[in-house]
Design a protein around this motif. Structure first.
Motif, PDB file in Angstrom:
ATOM      1  N   UNK A 100     -52.562  36.126  18.759  1.00  0.00           N
ATOM      2  CA  UNK A 100     -52.415  35.360  17.516  1.00  0.00           C
ATOM      3  C   UNK A 100     -52.502  36.271  16.297  1.00  0.00           C
ATOM      4  N   UNK A 101     -53.320  37.337  16.386  1.00  0.00           N
ATOM      5  CA  UNK A 101     -53.460  38.270  15.263  1.00  0.00           C
ATOM      6  C   UNK A 101     -52.214  39.140  15.109  1.00  0.00           C
ATOM      7  N   UNK A 102     -51.478  39.339  16.190  1.00  0.00           N
ATOM      8  CA  UNK A 102     -50.244  40.122  16.117  1.00  0.00           C
ATOM      9  C   UNK A 102     -49.197  39.450  15.226  1.00  0.00           C
ATOM     10  N   UNK A 103     -49.199  38.112  15.184  1.00  0.00           N
ATOM     11  CA  UNK A 103     -48.111  37.427  14.470  1.00  0.00           C
ATOM     12  C   UNK A 103     -48.542  36.692  13.203  1.00  0.00           C
ATOM     13  N   UNK A 104     -49.758  36.133  13.195  1.00  0.00           N
ATOM     14  CA  UNK A 104     -50.108  35.205  12.111  1.00  0.00           C
ATOM     15  C   UNK A 104     -50.234  35.865  10.739  1.00  0.00           C
ATOM     16  N   UNK A 105     -50.953  36.992  10.584  1.00  0.00           N
ATOM     17  CA  UNK A 105     -51.064  37.578   9.240  1.00  0.00           C
ATOM     18  C   UNK A 105     -49.700  37.878   8.609  1.00  0.00           C
ATOM     19  N   UNK A 106     -48.771  38.425   9.406  1.00  0.00           N
ATOM     20  CA  UNK A 106     -47.445  38.739   8.865  1.00  0.00           C
ATOM     21  C   UNK A 106     -46.687  37.461   8.523  1.00  0.00           C
ATOM     22  N   UNK A 107     -46.789  36.443   9.403  1.00  0.00           N
ATOM     23  CA  UNK A 107     -46.108  35.170   9.130  1.00  0.00           C
ATOM     24  C   UNK A 107     -46.632  34.545   7.836  1.00  0.00           C
ATOM     25  N   UNK A 142     -41.749  37.058  13.201  1.00  0.00           N
ATOM     26  CA  UNK A 142     -42.313  38.296  13.763  1.00  0.00           C
ATOM     27  C   UNK A 142     -41.221  38.993  14.563  1.00  0.00           C
ATOM     28  N   UNK A 143     -41.478  40.216  14.966  1.00  0.00           N
ATOM     29  CA  UNK A 143     -40.483  40.983  15.722  1.00  0.00           C
ATOM     30  C   UNK A 143     -40.498  40.549  17.181  1.00  0.00           C
ATOM     31  N   UNK A 144     -39.635  39.619  17.507  1.00  0.00           N
ATOM     32  CA  UNK A 144     -39.488  39.147  18.884  1.00  0.00           C
ATOM     33  C   UNK A 144     -38.402  39.992  19.543  1.00  0.00           C
ATOM     34  N   UNK A 145     -38.601  40.385  20.789  1.00  0.00           N
ATOM     35  CA  UNK A 145     -37.737  41.366  21.433  1.00  0.00           C
ATOM     36  C   UNK A 145     -36.255  40.989  21.382  1.00  0.00           C
ATOM     37  N   UNK A 146     -35.913  39.801  21.870  1.00  0.00           N
ATOM     38  CA  UNK A 146     -34.507  39.398  21.924  1.00  0.00           C
ATOM     39  C   UNK A 146     -33.920  39.260  20.516  1.00  0.00           C
ATOM     40  N   UNK A 147     -34.734  38.796  19.561  1.00  0.00           N
ATOM     41  CA  UNK A 147     -34.256  38.660  18.182  1.00  0.00           C
ATOM     42  C   UNK A 147     -33.879  40.017  17.606  1.00  0.00           C
ATOM     43  N   UNK A 168     -41.172  29.653  19.412  1.00  0.00           N
ATOM     44  CA  UNK A 168     -41.660  31.013  19.657  1.00  0.00           C
ATOM     45  C   UNK A 168     -43.028  31.239  19.034  1.00  0.00           C
ATOM     46  N   UNK A 169     -43.269  30.626  17.889  1.00  0.00           N
ATOM     47  CA  UNK A 169     -44.582  30.731  17.251  1.00  0.00           C
ATOM     48  C   UNK A 169     -45.608  29.817  17.925  1.00  0.00           C
ATOM     49  N   UNK A 170     -45.128  28.683  18.403  1.00  0.00           N
ATOM     50  CA  UNK A 170     -46.011  27.693  19.017  1.00  0.00           C
ATOM     51  C   UNK A 170     -46.772  28.278  20.200  1.00  0.00           C
ATOM     52  N   UNK A 171     -46.054  29.014  21.082  1.00  0.00           N
ATOM     53  CA  UNK A 171     -46.728  29.500  22.284  1.00  0.00           C
ATOM     54  C   UNK A 171     -47.675  30.671  22.005  1.00  0.00           C
ATOM     55  N   UNK A 172     -47.554  31.276  20.827  1.00  0.00           N
ATOM     56  CA  UNK A 172     -48.494  32.350  20.466  1.00  0.00           C
ATOM     57  C   UNK A 172     -49.640  31.859  19.581  1.00  0.00           C
ATOM     58  N   UNK A 173     -49.560  30.613  19.120  1.00  0.00           N
ATOM     59  CA  UNK A 173     -50.582  30.071  18.225  1.00  0.00           C
ATOM     60  C   UNK A 173     -51.439  28.976  18.852  1.00  0.00           C
ATOM     61  N   UNK A 174     -50.789  28.023  19.511  1.00  0.00           N
ATOM     62  CA  UNK A 174     -51.516  26.847  19.999  1.00  0.00           C
ATOM     63  C   UNK A 174     -52.380  27.141  21.233  1.00  0.00           C
ATOM     64  N   UNK A 175     -51.847  27.776  22.301  1.00  0.00           N
ATOM     65  CA  UNK A 175     -52.713  28.058  23.454  1.00  0.00           C
ATOM     66  C   UNK A 175     -53.961  28.892  23.119  1.00  0.00           C
ATOM     67  N   UNK A 176     -53.858  29.968  22.301  1.00  0.00           N
ATOM     68  CA  UNK A 176     -55.078  30.705  21.950  1.00  0.00           C
ATOM     69  C   UNK A 176     -56.121  29.847  21.236  1.00  0.00           C
ATOM     70  N   UNK A 177     -55.670  28.830  20.521  1.00  0.00           N
ATOM     71  CA  UNK A 177     -56.597  27.921  19.852  1.00  0.00           C
ATOM     72  C   UNK A 177     -57.233  26.947  20.850  1.00  0.00           C
ATOM     73  N   UNK A 178     -56.437  26.459  21.803  1.00  0.00           N
ATOM     74  CA  UNK A 178     -56.914  25.429  22.725  1.00  0.00           C
ATOM     75  C   UNK A 178     -57.726  25.971  23.899  1.00  0.00           C
ATOM     76  N   UNK A 179     -57.400  27.189  24.371  1.00  0.00           N
ATOM     77  CA  UNK A 179     -58.052  27.712  25.580  1.00  0.00           C
ATOM     78  C   UNK A 179     -59.578  27.715  25.516  1.00  0.00           C
ATOM     79  N   UNK A 180     -60.198  28.279  24.465  1.00  0.00           N
ATOM     80  CA  UNK A 180     -61.669  28.275  24.427  1.00  0.00           C
ATOM     81  C   UNK A 180     -62.249  26.873  24.282  1.00  0.00           C
ATOM     82  N   UNK A 181     -61.504  25.979  23.622  1.00  0.00           N
ATOM     83  CA  UNK A 181     -61.972  24.592  23.476  1.00  0.00           C
ATOM     84  C   UNK A 181     -61.970  23.903  24.833  1.00  0.00           C
TER      85      UNK A 181
END
Length: 312
Positions: free
Chosen positions: A76-83, A180-185, A279-292
């Motif tokens: 999440x830190x890889x993408x959110x600050x830049x976004x 963010x810099x996504x490989x295929x993009x 693409x942002x959803x899968x890098x943001x939502x699971x990291x938030x939900x997993x510890x919960x």
């Protein structure tokens, strides 16, 4: 028609375009982005703090939770600050080295996260199928070594993918339709031959996903077989309950990831902003939900978190 300079050019800057078509709503979109990120940091750092402080939680399962928390924080830190800098300050520029670094860490952490889920499935298999030997089969040291193997595998698979990107020529079109810099993009905006890049990334995707899902499926197949042998319904329920948190995390992690990957590669008819939001959803939502999820489903962790919360 706009013409591009087809002379291979070195470095300079790429432009991350944010979410095309929704530029006017960037400020509003930043609210759920920043909220998810803050919750992700608070929840995952809470897990790391509580497990670190409590000696009774220094067990393989909680060591795995810490590994999961670290990969979640990292991704999440890889993408959110830049976004957020794009949404708030229109800071869209990113150097080529910065872009490749972002790609490397996003995919290494993603592959490591997948490996941790495999180890968790193995942990549940041993706990249910070989409970008397659990302490001897799965020690903290062994879990640490398995985690290290997962990290090394990720680096060895992702590093060539990043180096293959560096050899590509980029011409006048340096606009990446992403936050963010996504490989295929990034591959799509190259003016050179990208077949090797596309094929290698597809092979890596298949190697990681197929092998990991196969191992997880095998673990759960053996778990189900062991549970069916147990005659007591109460014991059946108790055994399956130990797996619910892991299954929920698997669903929250894999479902948006598969949707995002499939739409990126095969969803030509889907709107660009839908691709980017997924693409942002899968890098943001699971990291938030997993510890919960683990906090709710794991009584030991829930009790210890409650103890520290009550002290505040």
């Amino acid at each position: 028609m706009e013409t591009f300079n087809l002379t291979p050019s070195n470095p300079s800057t790429f432009i991350l375009n944010g979410i095309p078509g929704l530029e006017a709503a960037h400020i509003w979109i930043s609210i759920p982005f920043s909220t998810c990120y803050i919750i992700c940091l608070l929840a995952n750092f809470t897990v790391l703090f509580v497990v670190g402080k409590e000696q009774t939680l220094h067990k393989p399962m909680f060591l795995l939770l810490c590994m999961l928390a670290l990969t979640d924080i990292g991704q999440s830190t890889c993408i959110t600050p830049k976004a957020l800098s794009i949404f708030w300050f229109r800071s869209k520029g990113i150097t080529m080295d910065g872009c490749l670094t972002q790609i490397f860490f996003i995919y290494v952490l993603g592959a490591t996260h997948s490996a941790v889920l495999v180890i968790m499935a193995f942990d549940r298999y041993v706990a249910i199928c070989h409970p008397l030997r659990y302490a001897t089969i799965l020690t903290n040291a062994r879990i640490g070594k398995l985690g290290l193997v997962g990290l090394i595998r990720a680096v060895l698979l992702i590093l060539p993918m990043t180096l293959l990107l560096r050899r590509l020529p980029f011409c006048a079109n340096r606009v990446i339709l992403q936050t963010y810099c996504e490989h295929i993009a990034v591959v799509k905006i190259s003016c050179g031959e990208t077949t090797v890049n596309r094929m290698y990334s597809l092979v890596v995707l298949l190697v990681i996903n197929v092998s990991d899902l196969t191992l997880i499926g095998l673990s759960y197949g053996l778990i189900i077989r062991a549970v069916l042998i147990i005659s007591s319904k109460k014991a059946n329920r108790k055994a399956l309950n130990t797996c619910t948190a892991h299954i929920c995390v698997m669903l929250t992690s894999c479902t948006p990831y598969l949707f995002s990957t499939l739409t990126q590669r095969f969803g030509q008819g889907i709107a660009a902003h839908a691709h980017i939001l997924l693409a942002n959803l899968y890098l943001l939502v699971p990291p938030m939900l997993n510890p919960i999820i683990y906090g709710i489903k794991t009584k030991e962790l829930r009790d210890k978190v409650g103890k520290y919360t009550c002290r505040m």
